[in-house]
Design a protein around this motif. Structure first.
Motif, PDB file in Angstrom:
ATOM      1  N   MET A 174     -28.303  16.527  -0.301  1.00 32.38           N
ATOM      2  CA  MET A 174     -28.131  15.289   0.471  1.00 32.38           C
ATOM      3  C   MET A 174     -26.663  14.877   0.476  1.00 32.38           C
ATOM      4  O   MET A 174     -26.039  14.767  -0.575  1.00 32.38           O
ATOM      5  N   TRP A 175     -26.149  14.637   1.662  1.00 35.24           N
ATOM      6  CA  TRP A 175     -24.796  14.115   1.814  1.00 35.24           C
ATOM      7  C   TRP A 175     -24.881  12.712   2.391  1.00 35.24           C
ATOM      8  O   TRP A 175     -25.641  12.459   3.341  1.00 35.24           O
ATOM      9  N   ASN A 176     -24.087  11.810   1.834  1.00 37.36           N
ATOM     10  CA  ASN A 176     -24.009  10.474   2.397  1.00 37.36           C
ATOM     11  C   ASN A 176     -22.640  10.270   3.039  1.00 37.36           C
ATOM     12  O   ASN A 176     -21.772  11.148   3.007  1.00 37.36           O
ATOM     13  N   HIS A 177     -22.443   9.108   3.635  1.00 39.89           N
ATOM     14  CA  HIS A 177     -21.182   8.858   4.342  1.00 39.89           C
ATOM     15  C   HIS A 177     -19.988   8.849   3.388  1.00 39.89           C
ATOM     16  O   HIS A 177     -18.883   9.253   3.782  1.00 39.89           O
ATOM     17  N   ARG A 178     -20.183   8.415   2.161  1.00 43.87           N
ATOM     18  CA  ARG A 178     -19.079   8.445   1.201  1.00 43.87           C
ATOM     19  C   ARG A 178     -18.642   9.888   0.943  1.00 43.87           C
ATOM     20  O   ARG A 178     -17.451  10.189   0.879  1.00 43.87           O
ATOM     21  N   MET A 179     -19.605  10.796   0.798  1.00 44.19           N
ATOM     22  CA  MET A 179     -19.269  12.202   0.592  1.00 44.19           C
ATOM     23  C   MET A 179     -18.485  12.769   1.759  1.00 44.19           C
ATOM     24  O   MET A 179     -17.485  13.478   1.576  1.00 44.19           O
ATOM     25  N   VAL A 180     -18.935  12.481   2.974  1.00 44.51           N
ATOM     26  CA  VAL A 180     -18.263  13.016   4.155  1.00 44.51           C
ATOM     27  C   VAL A 180     -16.826  12.520   4.211  1.00 44.51           C
ATOM     28  O   VAL A 180     -15.896  13.291   4.499  1.00 44.51           O
ATOM     29  N   ARG A 181     -16.616  11.248   3.926  1.00 48.44           N
ATOM     30  CA  ARG A 181     -15.247  10.711   3.910  1.00 48.44           C
ATOM     31  C   ARG A 181     -14.406  11.416   2.852  1.00 48.44           C
ATOM     32  O   ARG A 181     -13.233  11.731   3.081  1.00 48.44           O
ATOM     33  N   THR A 182     -15.001  11.664   1.682  1.00 46.21           N
ATOM     34  CA  THR A 182     -14.269  12.318   0.606  1.00 46.21           C
ATOM     35  C   THR A 182     -13.887  13.744   0.988  1.00 46.21           C
ATOM     36  O   THR A 182     -12.766  14.189   0.731  1.00 46.21           O
ATOM     37  N   VAL A 183     -14.814  14.461   1.602  1.00 40.85           N
ATOM     38  CA  VAL A 183     -14.527  15.818   2.065  1.00 40.85           C
ATOM     39  C   VAL A 183     -13.344  15.807   3.037  1.00 40.85           C
ATOM     40  O   VAL A 183     -12.414  16.613   2.923  1.00 40.85           O
ATOM     41  N   ILE A 184     -13.385  14.890   3.976  1.00 44.47           N
ATOM     42  CA  ILE A 184     -12.323  14.798   4.980  1.00 44.47           C
ATOM     43  C   ILE A 184     -10.968  14.508   4.332  1.00 44.47           C
ATOM     44  O   ILE A 184      -9.974  15.208   4.580  1.00 44.47           O
ATOM     45  N   MET A 185     -10.927  13.497   3.483  1.00 48.40           N
ATOM     46  CA  MET A 185      -9.650  13.096   2.892  1.00 48.40           C
ATOM     47  C   MET A 185      -9.130  14.149   1.914  1.00 48.40           C
ATOM     48  O   MET A 185      -7.923  14.395   1.846  1.00 48.40           O
ATOM     49  N   ASN A 186     -10.028  14.770   1.141  1.00 49.06           N
ATOM     50  CA  ASN A 186      -9.590  15.806   0.207  1.00 49.06           C
ATOM     51  C   ASN A 186      -9.012  17.011   0.928  1.00 49.06           C
ATOM     52  O   ASN A 186      -8.028  17.609   0.482  1.00 49.06           O
ATOM     53  N   PRO A 205     -19.541  30.553  11.505  1.00 51.94           N
ATOM     54  CA  PRO A 205     -20.609  29.618  11.891  1.00 51.94           C
ATOM     55  C   PRO A 205     -20.277  28.163  11.574  1.00 51.94           C
ATOM     56  O   PRO A 205     -19.896  27.834  10.454  1.00 51.94           O
ATOM     57  N   MET A 206     -20.447  27.300  12.562  1.00 50.64           N
ATOM     58  CA  MET A 206     -20.135  25.888  12.382  1.00 50.64           C
ATOM     59  C   MET A 206     -21.279  25.117  11.735  1.00 50.64           C
ATOM     60  O   MET A 206     -21.166  23.912  11.509  1.00 50.64           O
ATOM     61  N   SER A 207     -22.361  25.799  11.416  1.00 51.11           N
ATOM     62  CA  SER A 207     -23.424  25.157  10.642  1.00 51.11           C
ATOM     63  C   SER A 207     -23.043  25.095   9.169  1.00 51.11           C
ATOM     64  O   SER A 207     -23.714  24.425   8.382  1.00 51.11           O
ATOM     65  N   HIS A 208     -21.961  25.784   8.795  1.00 49.38           N
ATOM     66  CA  HIS A 208     -21.547  25.850   7.407  1.00 49.38           C
ATOM     67  C   HIS A 208     -20.071  25.473   7.269  1.00 49.38           C
ATOM     68  O   HIS A 208     -19.633  24.482   7.829  1.00 49.38           O
ATOM     69  N   GLY A 209     -19.286  26.276   6.534  1.00 46.83           N
ATOM     70  CA  GLY A 209     -17.931  25.893   6.187  1.00 46.83           C
ATOM     71  C   GLY A 209     -17.036  25.535   7.351  1.00 46.83           C
ATOM     72  O   GLY A 209     -16.298  24.547   7.305  1.00 46.83           O
ATOM     73  N   SER A 210     -17.093  26.313   8.426  1.00 45.09           N
ATOM     74  CA  SER A 210     -16.211  26.041   9.557  1.00 45.09           C
ATOM     75  C   SER A 210     -16.511  24.681  10.172  1.00 45.09           C
ATOM     76  O   SER A 210     -15.598  23.933  10.549  1.00 45.09           O
ATOM     77  N   GLY A 211     -17.805  24.351  10.271  1.00 46.23           N
ATOM     78  CA  GLY A 211     -18.174  23.053  10.822  1.00 46.23           C
ATOM     79  C   GLY A 211     -17.742  21.894   9.950  1.00 46.23           C
ATOM     80  O   GLY A 211     -17.462  20.802  10.455  1.00 46.23           O
ATOM     81  N   ILE A 212     -17.672  22.136   8.639  1.00 50.78           N
ATOM     82  CA  ILE A 212     -17.194  21.078   7.743  1.00 50.78           C
ATOM     83  C   ILE A 212     -15.703  20.835   7.970  1.00 50.78           C
ATOM     84  O   ILE A 212     -15.243  19.690   8.003  1.00 50.78           O
ATOM     85  N   HIS A 248      -4.139  26.814  12.949  1.00 49.68           N
ATOM     86  CA  HIS A 248      -5.008  26.789  11.780  1.00 49.68           C
ATOM     87  C   HIS A 248      -6.356  27.419  12.115  1.00 49.68           C
ATOM     88  O   HIS A 248      -7.018  26.993  13.063  1.00 49.68           O
ATOM     89  N   ILE A 249      -6.738  28.466  11.384  1.00 55.54           N
ATOM     90  CA  ILE A 249      -8.088  29.021  11.506  1.00 55.54           C
ATOM     91  C   ILE A 249      -8.936  28.331  10.453  1.00 55.54           C
ATOM     92  O   ILE A 249      -8.656  28.399   9.260  1.00 55.54           O
ATOM     93  N   ALA A 250      -9.989  27.653  10.913  1.00 48.23           N
ATOM     94  CA  ALA A 250     -10.713  26.715  10.061  1.00 48.23           C
ATOM     95  C   ALA A 250     -11.347  27.360   8.849  1.00 48.23           C
ATOM     96  O   ALA A 250     -11.319  26.797   7.752  1.00 48.23           O
ATOM     97  N   PHE A 251     -11.935  28.507   9.012  1.00 44.97           N
ATOM     98  CA  PHE A 251     -12.633  29.117   7.877  1.00 44.97           C
ATOM     99  C   PHE A 251     -12.884  30.585   8.171  1.00 44.97           C
ATOM    100  O   PHE A 251     -13.339  30.937   9.260  1.00 44.97           O
ATOM    101  N   MET A 252     -12.595  31.424   7.183  1.00 43.29           N
ATOM    102  CA  MET A 252     -12.908  32.851   7.282  1.00 43.29           C
ATOM    103  C   MET A 252     -13.511  33.310   5.969  1.00 43.29           C
ATOM    104  O   MET A 252     -13.041  32.935   4.895  1.00 43.29           O
TER     105      MET A 252
END
Length: 528
Positions: A174-186, A205-212, A248-252
């Motif tokens: 489970m991810w909440n909005h606080r987690m998403v903000r933390t991921v973005i800022m980190n 795949p953007m369902s995983h790391g690249s989408g994050i 920037h290549i988002a994720f490989m």
């Protein structure tokens, strides 16, 4: 605040600036914002209420971003499903999450139709208007568009990220909005400081790391350029870098980096715009990393995390890569240092903290860590005991806080950046009428890092081939989970309690190799 605010700000500040590119499709931030509000409003019009789950299983396209931010806007919980899963596996996630709606590509219609009973009661929507699914256009009706995003508390859920355990049954982190903000800022603070207008390319795949990684891209008003290649194609990738001046290549996954090295022809494309390639999800050999840096320059950025603490436990910036490589420092083979607002260390089997240099399980805590697994309090309590996320990874921190991963407490296999859970594969193999017993594990593979391998005991008097086992698995699960090879034995070693000694069997295949997370005698770098 609602994580939709990141798109709200970028739409206000960037306006007609590009937000999403996919093939010939170009979507501005103003239109992205408008479409996301329409998606959110129409999901509400279809009966969704804040907290309801909406699943999607889509090949990479702007539709993924519209659905994610549309769900944010409406206070819904988005449930990304790996587009490579078998329809039965997809159905389990939809059922377990209680998703009311599944948005999927037309390429999945045949498999869904063949398993129609598993999707009963789920409203299906498709950008391709495939089969019995309703057209995606019903989500873009401006008459039902939201005027603004709903209010959301930091603790409100917004995402379920499904990740399996040793039982093989997927669990929804489970991810909440606080987690998403933390991921973005980190990400912006510690890995790559994306700038407004920067071109960020997605080829995983953007369902995983690249989408994050797409989330901090939106937060900074940069461009999410989504590859329109059906598979990973080096020429197409580098031609896109040249054409769009991708920085920037988002994720490989490391296997993609290996493929990039194999197929790269110096001078064929102008890739001088490239300043960062984010990698993770599996180990990479140090020698391969050194070769990649020699070929493409100091552009590699490593991250280590997992679905329970997305992409933000430890990391190694491009500058750190360059510094360690120049000094011939063995820390180039580490998974980096703990991120700015994360705590992490290693513990023994009694959860006692260990000193530098002593190996144990990696544990972490901070706002990036999930509050638990969806509808699974037992697994939540086990993973979060003592207030720390127990990652299941074995490693040690050195005196300067660099994390070296050594093994896994669990038996998960990481093959080409994909997590494969042996028990899940074993439960399929054992269904074969000619199989008496089996054990599955990862073995060293120079390309995949680890290859899924099965050791099978046939029933007495039965003859069976490796191809039969592999094909049988393909009928029940995603292709990447199938064994790459199968060996046959008369019996498997067991403990005094009758438990198969998996490691005893597996260790025969790892003789002469230094690691247990990717194979090979060379030192390794990388993360999950």
């Amino acid at each position: 605040m609602n994580s939709f605010a990141f798109l709200e700000k970028s739409a206000r500040q960037q306006g007609d600036g590009l937000a999403l590119i996919h093939g010939d499709e170009r979507i501005s931030y103003r239109d992205f914002h408008k479409r996301a509000l329409a998606v959110g409003g129409n999901l509400v019009a279809l009966g969704c209420k804040p907290g309801d789950r909406v699943a999607f299983c889509l090949a990479n396209s702007p539709r993924i971003m519209e659905v994610i931010f549309g769900c944010f806007a409406a206070g819904l919980v988005v449930v990304p499903v790996n587009a490579r899963l078998h329809p039965r596996e997809m159905a389990y996630i939809v059922e377990n999450s209680g998703a009311r709606i599944l948005i999927h590509g037309g390429e999945y219609e045949e498999g869904i139709a063949a398993n129609a009973a598993l999707f009963a009661g789920v409203r299906r929507i498709s950008p391709d208007a495939a089969g019995s699914a309703e057209p995606y256009s019903i989500l873009l009706d401006e008459a039902n568009a939201l005027g603004a995003a709903v209010e959301a508390a930091p603790e409100d859920l917004c995402w379920l990220f499904y990740t399996s355990g040793t039982t093989g049954k997927p669990k929804g982190a489970m991810w909440n909005h606080r987690m998403v903000r933390t991921v973005i800022m980190n990400y912006l603070a510690d890995l790559h400081n994306i700038q407004p207008g920067e071109m960020v390319l997605h080829c995983a795949p953007m369902s995983h790391g690249s989408g994050i990684v797409a989330l901090p891209t939106v937060a900074r008003g940069a461009v999410n350029a989504i590859s329109d290649s059906a598979s990973f194609d080096v020429d197409a990738l580098l031609a896109t870098v040249e054409r769009l001046k991708v920085s920037h290549i988002a994720f490989m996954a490391p296997t993609q980096i290996v493929k990039l090295l194999e197929d790269y022809v110096p001078g064929r494309y102008d890739i001088s715009s490239l300043s960062a390639i984010c990698y993770g999800g599996a180990p990479i050999y140090v020698e391969q990393l050194k070769q990649a840096m020699a070929t493409f320059g100091p552009v590699f950025v490593q991250l280590y995390g997992q679905g329970e603490a997305p992409i933000t436990i430890t990391g190694l910036s491009a500058a750190a890569h360059a510094r360690l490589l120049a000094a011939d420092d063995p820390r180039i083979g580490s998974a980096g240092q703990v991120r700015t607002d994360v705590e992490a260390h290693c513990v023994d089997q009694n959860d006692n903290p260990l000193p530098p240099g002593e190996a144990g399980e990696v544990v972490a805590r901070g706002d990036v860590v999930m509050p638990g697994y969806w509808a699974n309090p037992e697994a939540s309590a086990e993973a979060l005991r003592g207030g720390w996320l127990h990652t299941g990874d074995i490693g040690y921190f050195d005196e300067q806080g660099y994390l070296f991963l050594l093994d896994r407490a669990k038996d998960m296999v990481i093959s080409g950046g994909n997590n494969v859970y042996p028990r899940e594969v074993e439960e399929v193999i054992i269904l074969h009428p000619k199989v008496a017993n089996c054990v599955v594990f990862g073995i060293p593979d120079d390309y995949w890092g680890e290859a899924v391998h099965a050791v099978v005991v046939p029933k007495e008097g039965e003859t069976i081939t490796a191809k039969e086992i592999i094909d049988f698995c393909g009928e029940h699960m995603a292709g990447y989970k199938k064994p790459k090879a199968v060996d046959f034995v008369d019996a498997l070693p067991v403990s005094g309690y009758g438990k198969i000694l998996r490691r005893e069997v597996r260790d025969q295949y790892w003789q002469g190799h230094s690691g247990r997370i990717g194979g090979g005698a060379a030192a390794q770098a990388g993360g999950r």
